[in-house]
Structures are given as C-alpha cells and as structure tokens.
Design a protein around this motif. Structure first.
Motif, PDB file in Angstrom:
ATOM      1  N   SER A  52       0.828  -1.206   0.000  1.00 12.88           N
ATOM      2  CA  SER A  52       0.000   0.000   0.000  1.00 12.88           C
ATOM      3  C   SER A  52       0.859   1.252   0.000  1.00 12.88           C
ATOM      4  CB  SER A  52      -0.944   0.011   1.205  1.00 12.88           C
ATOM      5  OG  SER A  52      -0.219   0.174   2.411  1.00 12.88           O
ATOM      6  N   ARG A  53       0.238   2.367  -0.395  1.00  7.90           N
ATOM      7  CA  ARG A  53       0.866   3.684  -0.377  1.00  7.90           C
ATOM      8  C   ARG A  53      -0.171   4.693   0.116  1.00  7.90           C
ATOM      9  NH1 ARG A  53       3.881   0.358  -2.094  1.00  7.90           N
ATOM     10  NH2 ARG A  53       5.387   0.450  -3.817  1.00  7.90           N
ATOM     11  N   LEU A  54       0.292   5.705   0.839  1.00  8.17           N
ATOM     12  CA  LEU A  54      -0.590   6.788   1.262  1.00  8.17           C
ATOM     13  C   LEU A  54      -0.463   7.930   0.266  1.00  8.17           C
ATOM     14  CD1 LEU A  54      -2.511   8.022   3.374  1.00  8.17           C
ATOM     15  CD2 LEU A  54      -0.479   8.959   4.511  1.00  8.17           C
ATOM     16  N   ALA A  55      -1.595   8.351  -0.295  1.00  5.38           N
ATOM     17  CA  ALA A  55      -1.610   9.445  -1.264  1.00  5.38           C
ATOM     18  C   ALA A  55      -2.306  10.655  -0.654  1.00  5.38           C
ATOM     19  CB  ALA A  55      -2.333   9.014  -2.534  1.00  5.38           C
ATOM     20  N   SER A  56      -1.723  11.836  -0.879  1.00  7.75           N
ATOM     21  CA  SER A  56      -2.327  13.073  -0.382  1.00  7.75           C
ATOM     22  C   SER A  56      -2.816  13.962  -1.517  1.00  7.75           C
ATOM     23  CB  SER A  56      -1.326  13.844   0.492  1.00  7.75           C
ATOM     24  OG  SER A  56      -0.129  14.095  -0.218  1.00  7.75           O
ATOM     25  N   SER A  57      -2.807  13.425  -2.733  1.00  6.27           N
ATOM     26  CA  SER A  57      -3.362  14.140  -3.883  1.00  6.27           C
ATOM     27  C   SER A  57      -3.763  13.110  -4.931  1.00  6.27           C
ATOM     28  CB  SER A  57      -2.337  15.112  -4.478  1.00  6.27           C
ATOM     29  OG  SER A  57      -1.292  14.402  -5.120  1.00  6.27           O
TER      30      SER A  57
END
Length: 247
Positions: A52-57
């Motif tokens: 997983s990856r955390l995306a802020s856009s």
C-alpha cells in the motif's frame, strides 16, 4: 483417548517495530490508530498485509497505483472515520489512471461533505486482495483479559453473528477449534466443488494475533475485518485493521 495438553507457541515477531508504532501513537495522545498504523503493528507480528501507499493528492494516487500494479483498492484514511464504506470512502477494482484520479477526488469530497469535522490524512492505495472474508478480533475483558474472536468477515459478522471465542494466549489446537466451531465452517472448506480456503493461514494469523495482544496489554480492541483468505496454500491478507489502545 485424552488430547495431550499444548502450550502457546512462541513465534518469531518484531516486538520493537510494534512497540515503536504504539509509542508514536501514544505520544500524539491518540487512543485510536488509523488503518495504516494498525497494519504496521500487526505486520510486525507477521500478519500479512497488502502492499500500500498513502496518497495526499490525486496525482500521488495515480503514481502509487502504477507502482503497486492494477487493480487497486482506495480507502479514505482518517482517525475519525471507522465505517469507510458508509460515507463513500472506498473504491475497489480500479484499473486505470483516469478512474483512480477521479476516485481520489470523489472519496475526499464524500468524506468532507458527510463528516466535515473528520481529520483526513489521505487516501490509502493498496493491492486488491481476493478470497473468502473472515474476521479476527480482540476485546480486552477486565476480568479475563484479551478475548479473541473468529468468524466470517465483511457484512456477514453483523448479520449472522456466527463467531467463536477464546481467551489469549491460545494454542494451535485452540485456533483449530475456533475455526471448526463456527456454523459456517463448511463455507470455508468449500461446498459444491469449491476449493477450500487456506485454513492453515487462518490458524497462523490467530496465533500471531494472540501473541500480539498478550505481549501488549495496552491493546484494548483490535479488529481485522476482513482477513481475505485465498485457496489452500495461497495465504491470507489483513485488508482492514482497527485498533484502540489505552493511553
């Protein structure tokens, strides 16, 4: 013939990694871990989690999906939103940059509209796990200690209430018995020609969860729902995790 008594196994785990995450959360004055923090804790104890990856856009979401590989699942990340699906905070089986870009915008807008006071950390982009859904849970009873729960996962646990319980720490035989005790056990081993779910993977996850909550008495509640279980030999993946600690 009486069964020979067993003792709980001591599994290879990373106590320091789990402790570090819990310490960081406590320093922030939080009692409820977000999904990504909770997954870091259980990963330290050997429970398998999705990439997983955390995306802020929206652009970061597209890039993350390209790194992970399609299809992906997208979920809102917020300590204030427990039931992500209820507010339109989850999208599954996404397979193109355009769809992912739009999904990011929709997920964040839904959260802001329906829960305007919620703190939004970002959107979690993760590989899409497949299989049968089960739930593993823990609730710390003031008298008996950590009480482990097992049952069918997803919406089924709320509708069927078909679950089994044991007080941690548990033995391997306890884990086997917990799985066999639920009424819907035949669905796990397969009906009408279906292949069996990976029962050994469920047993391993129950044992590791038992050791985690035994080692960390500050964990008051923990739910892995769903644990996606593949066919026999294919393993399992802890897709969603909720955890509450004492502070």
């Amino acid at each position: 013939m009486k069964r020979k008594p067993q003792s709980p196994e001591s599994l290879k785990v990373n106590v320091q990694a789990a402790q570090s995450v819990l310490d960081d959360v406590k320093r922030l004055g939080k009692s409820l871990l977000n999904d990504m923090e909770a997954r870091q804790v259980i990963e330290a104890y050997g429970l398998p989690i999705p990439d997983s990856r955390l995306a802020s856009s929206a652009d970061e979401a597209v890039s993350a999906a390209a790194d992970i590989g399609y299809p992906v699942v997208m979920k809102i990340v917020s300590p204030d939103i427990l039931h992500k699906t209820d507010i339109g905070g989850v999208r599954v089986a996404l397979e193109s940059p355009e769809v992912i870009h739009n999904a990011y915008t929709e997920i964040v807008e839904n959260a802001r509209r329906l829960m305007p006071q919620a703190q939004i950390v970002g959107v979690d982009i993760q590989t899409m796990a497949r299989g049968r859904e089960v739930i593993l849970g823990v609730n710390r009873d003031p008298q008996f200690g950590p009480l482990l729960m097992f049952g069918l996962g997803g919406v089924y646990v709320e509708v069927l209430k078909d679950v089994s319980f044991r007080v941690a720490p548990i033995t391997r035989q306890d884990a086997v018995d917990m799985i066999h005790e639920i009424r819907s056990y035949p669905l796990l081993v397969g009906v009408r020609g279906e292949k069996s779910a990976d029962i050994q993977a469920i047993i391993e996850c129950l044992l590791r969860l038992s050791q985690l909550v035994t080692d960390f008495p500050q964990i008051m509640e923990l739910d892995i729902n769903p644990l996606m279980v593949g066919e026999a030999g294919k393993g399992a993946t802890a897709v969603d995790c909720r955890m509450r600690i004492s502070i």
